[in-house]
Design an enzyme around this catalytic site. Sequence first.
Site, PDB file in Angstrom:
ATOM      1  N   HIS A  14      -5.298 -11.885  -0.648  1.00 27.74           N
ATOM      2  CA  HIS A  14      -6.579 -11.553  -1.100  1.00 27.74           C
ATOM      3  C   HIS A  14      -7.226 -12.633  -2.324  1.00 27.74           C
ATOM      4  O   HIS A  14      -8.023 -12.382  -2.956  1.00 27.74           O
ATOM      5  CB  HIS A  14      -6.507 -10.276  -1.956  1.00 27.74           C
ATOM      6  CG  HIS A  14      -6.548  -9.052  -0.877  1.00 27.74           C
ATOM      7  ND1 HIS A  14      -7.781  -8.791  -0.156  1.00 27.74           N
ATOM      8  CD2 HIS A  14      -5.660  -8.162  -0.715  1.00 27.74           C
ATOM      9  CE1 HIS A  14      -7.593  -7.705   0.626  1.00 27.74           C
ATOM     10  NE2 HIS A  14      -6.298  -7.268   0.218  1.00 27.74           N
ATOM     11  N   LYS A  44       0.907  -1.310   0.045  1.00 31.13           N
ATOM     12  CA  LYS A  44      -0.132   0.004  -0.032  1.00 31.13           C
ATOM     13  C   LYS A  44       0.953   1.150  -0.018  1.00 31.13           C
ATOM     14  O   LYS A  44       0.408   2.318  -0.239  1.00 31.13           O
ATOM     15  CB  LYS A  44      -0.850   0.046   1.455  1.00 31.13           C
ATOM     16  CG  LYS A  44      -2.066  -1.031   0.977  1.00 31.13           C
ATOM     17  CD  LYS A  44      -3.015  -0.789   2.357  1.00 31.13           C
ATOM     18  CE  LYS A  44      -4.191  -1.644   2.318  1.00 31.13           C
ATOM     19  NZ  LYS A  44      -4.976  -1.800   3.460  1.00 31.13           N
ATOM     20  N   HIS A  69      -1.399  -3.519  -4.965  1.00 35.71           N
ATOM     21  CA  HIS A  69      -0.722  -3.679  -3.627  1.00 35.71           C
ATOM     22  C   HIS A  69      -0.194  -4.925  -3.366  1.00 35.71           C
ATOM     23  O   HIS A  69       0.821  -5.159  -2.667  1.00 35.71           O
ATOM     24  CB  HIS A  69      -1.437  -3.024  -2.414  1.00 35.71           C
ATOM     25  CG  HIS A  69      -2.332  -3.833  -1.667  1.00 35.71           C
ATOM     26  ND1 HIS A  69      -3.518  -4.165  -2.137  1.00 35.71           N
ATOM     27  CD2 HIS A  69      -2.249  -4.654  -0.594  1.00 35.71           C
ATOM     28  CE1 HIS A  69      -4.335  -4.877  -1.160  1.00 35.71           C
ATOM     29  NE2 HIS A  69      -3.493  -5.380  -0.356  1.00 35.71           N
TER      30      HIS A  69
END
Length: 387
Positions: A302, A250, A275
């Site tokens: 993710h 990030k 990110h």
Amino acid sequence: MELDQPQAHSTPKRDLEPEEMLRIIFEYAAKIANERTLENVLMLMADMGRAMIVSDRCTVWLLDKHKDELWSKVAHGLDEIRIPSSAGLVGYSVMNDRAVFIDDAYTNEEYKSFLEHGALRTDQQTGYRTQALMVIPFKNSEGEIMGAYQAINKLTASGQFSAKDMEYLTLAASYAGKSLESALLTNEIEETQKEIIFRMGEIGESRSKETGNHVKRVAEYSYLIALGLGLGQEEADLLKMASPMHDIGKVAIPDAVLNKPGKLTDEEFKLMQNHTVIGYNLLKNSSRRILKTAALVAYEHHEKWNGRGYPRGISGEDIHIYGRITAIADVFDALGSERVYKKAWELDRILQLFQEERGQHFDPAVVDVFFEQLPALLRAREEYADV
């Protein structure tokens, strides 16, 4: 190591012959030389001292000057124990740089007050009967006291320690000082590495106006779930150290996207997804195990069990277990925390979502362990709550 209850010995033991003593010393010296964990070195040292002088119990205490305490580990899997640096006979020995030799704790007058605040009080609590005692301080290479060896109850027929036992335990203490000095340095380096990793993780989170406690909570959740899944202590510790870096990528995402209060556009969401790749590329070339693990977590936290995650859209067990664990730890904390774009969710709503996403977003086995570990997870959430 030291036990909560006295060991039962049906027949007295005998003192070691010289060749047996050498074998004990060489055996433990080899084990200690190959051990890098400070807590394990402490326990090996204690085991070595106990074997050398045939005592029932032996503890190696270390002096923590910053906290003005003495501390030790008494058994694998148990928390360390701490006492004031001046407490009991060990404290007296360390504070006065004096070896202590007692034949019978209950009749000794010289150290009566120290015994009443130490060994005898412990006896009342546990039912153990302390008789013979030896405490020997040990020093580092600079001549500074680092801690002390404490031996309790001789297991031979005499039931008392001898001058030879004092000589042998002094030898063990001298070796302990040198070995523990090296182990403490290694431990300090590792603690520094952990601190740097946490700080780097906090930098990533602070860009999106999240607190550093987010990474601490995710680390604790990941650790607890890993243990619940049956991963070994070493792997659980590794994941705990690496998971704070999950959002390090990030740092390269524009503030306008990171801190947008409303819903992201498709273009902004694609930018946000980067990110994971950025974090992976930042860390992947490190030769350090912690950072290589952090690269993997950053890359895969993710991804979804059903293959609909990002950045690669991999599914099921193609997602590394570290990624699958961190995924649920991260979502649990994100949903339960207030962000610029949403209010914190109620716990019941989060738990309902996890039930619905079992086998979809999340690995079913990880979800099951999450629910098993929920009381511990909630305690961790409370401990590291945002102020």
